[in-house]
Structures are given as structure tokens and as C-alpha cells.
Design an enzyme around this catalytic site. Structure first.
Site, PDB file in Angstrom:
ATOM      1  N   LYS A  26     -48.328  15.505   7.934  1.00 64.56           N
ATOM      2  CA  LYS A  26     -47.569  14.455   7.252  1.00 64.56           C
ATOM      3  C   LYS A  26     -47.374  14.830   5.773  1.00 64.56           C
ATOM      4  CE  LYS A  26     -49.193  10.841  10.423  1.00 64.56           C
ATOM      5  NZ  LYS A  26     -49.963   9.571  10.554  1.00 64.56           N
ATOM      6  N   TYR A  53     -41.628   6.567  15.466  1.00 65.37           N
ATOM      7  CA  TYR A  53     -42.675   5.530  15.541  1.00 65.37           C
ATOM      8  C   TYR A  53     -42.137   4.213  16.117  1.00 65.37           C
ATOM      9  CZ  TYR A  53     -46.349   8.149  13.005  1.00 65.37           C
ATOM     10  OH  TYR A  53     -47.327   9.049  12.632  1.00 65.37           O
ATOM     11  N   ASN A 105     -53.330   9.609   6.449  1.00 62.90           N
ATOM     12  CA  ASN A 105     -54.246  10.327   7.348  1.00 62.90           C
ATOM     13  C   ASN A 105     -53.762  11.721   7.753  1.00 62.90           C
ATOM     14  OD1 ASN A 105     -52.307   9.385   9.073  1.00 62.90           O
ATOM     15  ND2 ASN A 105     -53.694   8.376  10.498  1.00 62.90           N
ATOM     16  N   HIS A 116     -50.285  14.002  12.447  1.00 66.49           N
ATOM     17  CA  HIS A 116     -49.887  13.238  13.629  1.00 66.49           C
ATOM     18  C   HIS A 116     -50.116  14.079  14.869  1.00 66.49           C
ATOM     19  CE1 HIS A 116     -47.466  11.172  16.634  1.00 66.49           C
ATOM     20  NE2 HIS A 116     -46.975  12.362  16.923  1.00 66.49           N
ATOM     21  N   GLU A 153     -41.463  13.303  22.039  1.00 68.49           N
ATOM     22  CA  GLU A 153     -41.522  13.700  20.620  1.00 68.49           C
ATOM     23  C   GLU A 153     -41.029  15.129  20.414  1.00 68.49           C
ATOM     24  OE1 GLU A 153     -45.558  12.768  19.500  1.00 68.49           O
ATOM     25  OE2 GLU A 153     -45.180  10.614  19.573  1.00 68.49           O
TER      26      GLU A 153
HETATM   27  P1  GTP Z   1     -50.286   9.212  14.798  1.00 71.76           P
HETATM   28  O1  GTP Z   1     -50.842  10.505  15.290  1.00 71.76           O
HETATM   29  O2  GTP Z   1     -49.760   9.292  13.394  1.00 71.76           O
HETATM   30  O3  GTP Z   1     -49.297   8.615  15.766  1.00 71.76           O
HETATM   31  O4  GTP Z   1     -51.557   8.245  14.714  1.00 71.76           O
HETATM   32  P2  GTP Z   1     -52.318   7.558  15.920  1.00 71.76           P
HETATM   33  O5  GTP Z   1     -51.650   7.833  17.215  1.00 71.76           O
HETATM   34  O6  GTP Z   1     -53.746   7.929  15.783  1.00 71.76           O
HETATM   35  O7  GTP Z   1     -52.156   6.004  15.544  1.00 71.76           O
HETATM   36  P3  GTP Z   1     -50.886   5.053  15.807  1.00 71.76           P
HETATM   37  O8  GTP Z   1     -49.850   5.762  16.588  1.00 71.76           O
HETATM   38  O9  GTP Z   1     -51.413   3.764  16.311  1.00 71.76           O
HETATM   39  O10 GTP Z   1     -50.379   4.812  14.326  1.00 71.76           O
HETATM   40  C1  GTP Z   1     -49.466   5.692  13.716  1.00 71.76           C
HETATM   41  C2  GTP Z   1     -49.801   5.814  12.256  1.00 71.76           C
HETATM   42  O11 GTP Z   1     -49.602   4.562  11.623  1.00 71.76           O
HETATM   43  C3  GTP Z   1     -51.257   6.172  11.955  1.00 71.76           C
HETATM   44  O12 GTP Z   1     -51.522   7.556  11.998  1.00 71.76           O
HETATM   45  C4  GTP Z   1     -51.401   5.631  10.540  1.00 71.76           C
HETATM   46  O13 GTP Z   1     -50.871   6.535   9.583  1.00 71.76           O
HETATM   47  C5  GTP Z   1     -50.534   4.394  10.579  1.00 71.76           C
HETATM   48  N1  GTP Z   1     -51.352   3.209  10.856  1.00 71.76           N
HETATM   49  C6  GTP Z   1     -51.915   2.851  12.033  1.00 71.76           C
HETATM   50  N2  GTP Z   1     -52.599   1.711  11.903  1.00 71.76           N
HETATM   51  C7  GTP Z   1     -52.473   1.354  10.610  1.00 71.76           C
HETATM   52  C8  GTP Z   1     -52.952   0.253   9.840  1.00 71.76           C
HETATM   53  O14 GTP Z   1     -53.658  -0.627  10.335  1.00 71.76           O
HETATM   54  N3  GTP Z   1     -52.592   0.214   8.518  1.00 71.76           N
HETATM   55  C9  GTP Z   1     -51.826   1.181   7.940  1.00 71.76           C
HETATM   56  N4  GTP Z   1     -51.518   1.090   6.652  1.00 71.76           N
HETATM   57  N5  GTP Z   1     -51.360   2.227   8.637  1.00 71.76           N
HETATM   58  C10 GTP Z   1     -51.682   2.305   9.945  1.00 71.76           C
HETATM   59 MG    MG Z   2     -49.635   7.578  17.525  1.00 71.48          MG
END
Ligand code: GTP
Ligand code: MG
Length: 149
Positions: free
Chosen positions: A9, A49, A112, A115, A126
Site C-alpha cells: 500500500k 474494496y 497496515n 494487502h 483481484e
Molecule cells: P486487506 O488485505 O487490505 O484487504 O485487509 P484485510 O483483508 O485484512 O481486511 P479487510 O478486507 O476487512 O479491510 C481492508 C482494509 O481496510 C484493511 O487492510 C485496513 O487497511 C482497512 N480497515 C479494516 N478495518 C478497519 C477499521 O476498523 N478502521 C480503519 N480505519 N480501517 C480499517
Molecule cells: Mg481484505
């Protein structure tokens, strides 16, 4: 052959973590089949997303992802989708184990650094969204018999 979509990212790119993140997949034995540095734009990121569009953090997430270049990759190998998530660590870095990418390099869930696709079907979606078919290379990895039985 299983493939997954992994991306560094904008925070990871700006912090100089591309090499460290690639190294985790390389040293584990996975095979790189595509990669590029890109800034795909807001519409593309909203599509990426789209499952999260109803979440309160969605707008902030898209702004974050659109804030600079992203390093997009496709990795291939046995159970790479599941193992990719293990290498990344928990979504919230405060819950990621040391030794994982997020557990070693970041603190906030909204920064974080990487992805990874969460299932084989979403990985396929994707990969198709981020790469053209001709960008996915077919080649024989030399180390294969030394990695797989
Ligand atoms: P990705 O690999 O980025 O898809 O992450 P993930 O699969 O572990 O989590 P998810 O798909 O649920 O969420 C996508 C992204 O949204 C996360 O990697 C975070 O950067 C962001 N995100 C998820 N939950 C939160 C939250 O509660 N607050 C905030 N600010 N960002 C969040
Ligand atoms: Mg995800």
C-alpha cells in the site's frame, strides 16, 4: 496453480518496504508471476474494496489507498492465498504477531502497509482487476524441485 494478489500500500511504498515485503514471499519459496508500481485511481480502488463500501471507514480507506503509488504483485504456489494472509498477519497490526509483515512494520489498522486476497475466488477477481492477462508471466522456476517434493 494457485495464485494470489498481494499489494504494498502507499504507506509501505513511501516507507521503503517493497523489498522487505517481496522478500517474505521469495524466501518462503513462492513464485512471482507479475508486478508493477501503479496509481490506479479512486474508481479502481473503490471497485477493489467494493465489499467494504458500507463500512464507516470506506471513504478513508479509499483516500489512503489513493494517496500514492501502490506496488501490485501476483504470487503463485501451493496454498499461496492462505499462506499469503499468514505472512501478512492480522488486519489490525496491534493484533499481528511479530514475524509477520504487519507485526514487524506497522501499528495502525488504517496504515497496515500491505494487502492480500482473502480467498481463492477473490484472488482471481483481484488479479483480473489489477493485471492484464499478458502481464502474468509463465515460466519455469529453477528452484521448484528444491521447494516441492
Ligand atoms: P486487506 O488485505 O487490505 O484487504 O485487509 P484485510 O483483508 O485484512 O481486511 P479487510 O478486507 O476487512 O479491510 C481492508 C482494509 O481496510 C484493511 O487492510 C485496513 O487497511 C482497512 N480497515 C479494516 N478495518 C478497519 C477499521 O476498523 N478502521 C480503519 N480505519 N480501517 C480499517
Ligand atoms: Mg481484505
Amino acid at each position: 496453480k494457485e495464485r494470489t494478489f498481494i499489494a504494498v500500500k502507499p504507506d509501505g511504498v513511501q516507507r521503503g518496504l517493497i523489498g522487505d515485503i517481496m522478500k517474505r514471499f521469495e524466501q518462503r519459496g513462492y513464485k512471482l508471476v507479475a508486478s508493477k508500481l501503479c496509481m490506479p485511481g479512486k474508481a479502481h480502488l473503490e471497485k477493489h474494496y467494493s465489499d467494504l463500501s458500507s463500512k464507516p471507514f470506506f471513504a478513508g480507506l479509499v483516500t489512503y489507498m489513493n494517496s500514492g503509488p501502490i506496488f501490485a504483485m501476483v504470487w503463485e504456489g501451493k496454498q499461496v492465498v492462505k499462506m499469503g494472509r499468514v505472512l501478512l498477519g492480522a488486519t489490525n497490526p496491534l493484533e499481528s504477531n511479530p514475524g509477520t509483515i504487519r507485526g514487524d512494520f506497522c501499528i495502525d489498522v488504517g496504515r497496515n502497509v500491505c494487502h492480500g486476497s482473502d480467498a481463492v475466488e477473490s484472488a482471481q477477481k483481484e488479479i483480473n482487476l489489477w493485471f492484464k492477462p499478458e502481464e502474468l508471466l509463465t515460466y519455469e522456476a529453477n528452484a521448484k524441485p528444491w521447494i516441492y517434493e
